[in-house]
Design a protein around this motif. Structure first.
Motif, PDB file in Angstrom:
ATOM      1  N   ASN A  23      -9.832  -4.682  31.224  1.00 58.28           N
ATOM      2  CA  ASN A  23     -10.209  -5.843  30.198  1.00 58.28           C
ATOM      3  C   ASN A  23      -9.270  -6.826  30.008  1.00 58.28           C
ATOM      4  OD1 ASN A  23     -12.776  -4.601  29.983  1.00 58.28           O
ATOM      5  ND2 ASN A  23     -12.302  -3.392  28.158  1.00 58.28           N
ATOM      6  N   ASN A  34      -9.085 -10.754  31.139  1.00 64.00           N
ATOM      7  CA  ASN A  34      -8.793 -11.608  30.293  1.00 64.00           C
ATOM      8  C   ASN A  34      -7.177 -12.485  30.292  1.00 64.00           C
ATOM      9  OD1 ASN A  34      -9.939 -12.750  27.677  1.00 64.00           O
ATOM     10  ND2 ASN A  34      -8.514 -11.525  26.258  1.00 64.00           N
ATOM     11  N   ASP A  53     -15.533  -4.479  29.154  1.00 62.53           N
ATOM     12  CA  ASP A  53     -15.951  -5.722  28.499  1.00 62.53           C
ATOM     13  C   ASP A  53     -16.629  -6.548  29.633  1.00 62.53           C
ATOM     14  OD1 ASP A  53     -16.825  -7.940  27.103  1.00 62.53           O
ATOM     15  OD2 ASP A  53     -14.752  -8.095  26.084  1.00 62.53           O
ATOM     16  N   THR A  73     -16.303 -10.498  28.844  1.00 56.13           N
ATOM     17  CA  THR A  73     -15.086 -10.961  29.343  1.00 56.13           C
ATOM     18  C   THR A  73     -15.008 -11.132  30.706  1.00 56.13           C
ATOM     19  OG1 THR A  73     -13.992 -10.085  27.372  1.00 56.13           O
ATOM     20  CG2 THR A  73     -12.486 -10.512  29.470  1.00 56.13           C
ATOM     21  N   GLN A 124     -16.812 -14.213  32.047  1.00 52.60           N
ATOM     22  CA  GLN A 124     -16.228 -15.573  31.493  1.00 52.60           C
ATOM     23  C   GLN A 124     -14.932 -15.763  32.146  1.00 52.60           C
ATOM     24  OE1 GLN A 124     -17.889 -17.595  29.561  1.00 52.60           O
ATOM     25  NE2 GLN A 124     -19.526 -16.280  29.501  1.00 52.60           N
ATOM     26  N   ASN A 125     -14.423 -14.535  32.726  1.00 54.12           N
ATOM     27  CA  ASN A 125     -12.892 -14.804  33.514  1.00 54.12           C
ATOM     28  C   ASN A 125     -13.206 -14.195  34.869  1.00 54.12           C
ATOM     29  OD1 ASN A 125     -11.386 -15.663  31.165  1.00 54.12           O
ATOM     30  ND2 ASN A 125     -12.201 -13.974  30.367  1.00 54.12           N
TER      31      ASN A 125
END
Length: 131
Positions: free
Chosen positions: A52, A56, A80, A83, A86-87
């Motif tokens: 994670n 991030n 996650d 996360t 999104q990344n």
């Protein structure tokens, strides 16, 4: 290392891989729990925490799982996926890490790749290995 921590026996190939990546101009960064001394330190939650945090981290462009094993499936509940979605980053692994790649794909639609760096390839130049 989603399956196991790095042990003394692993250091020769790990160091050779680091050298190869650095010669290619890449920076190498390890998760906090990769070099844990025992299974308590490298439990499933901590291994997932490393995953994670790498997704991030804005400086990290790609994630290469250091080794395979037989226990990455125990990290799946702690990853996650939002996360990760999104990344998005390149995630490479081999063997046991395939389960993580498959679940990331099913939960986010992102694709990963299963690869293995073979130390015997070191006889070739870094440029030949990258191309």
């Amino acid at each position: 290392a989603p399956s196991n921590c790095i042990k003394q026996d692993d250091l020769e190939y790990i160091n050779a891989s680091i050298s190869l990546m650095e010669k290619a101009g890449l920076n190498v960064k390890f998760g906090q729990y990769v070099f844990g001394k025992n299974e308590v330190i490298t439990n499933s939650q901590n291994r997932a925490k490393d995953i994670n945090e790498m997704f991030n981290d804005k400086e990290v462009k790609a994630i290469m799982c250091v080794k395979g094993g037989e226990d990455s499936n125990t990290t799946l509940d702690y990853i996650d996926y939002e996360t990760i979605k999104q990344n998005p980053k390149i995630l490479c692994g081999f063997s046991d890490n395939t389960s993580i790649l498959n679940v990331i794909n099913s939960k986010t639609g992102l694709l990963g790749t299963a690869i293995m760096l073979i130390i015997s390839l070191l006889k070739y130049s870094v440029r030949e290995l990258i191309i």
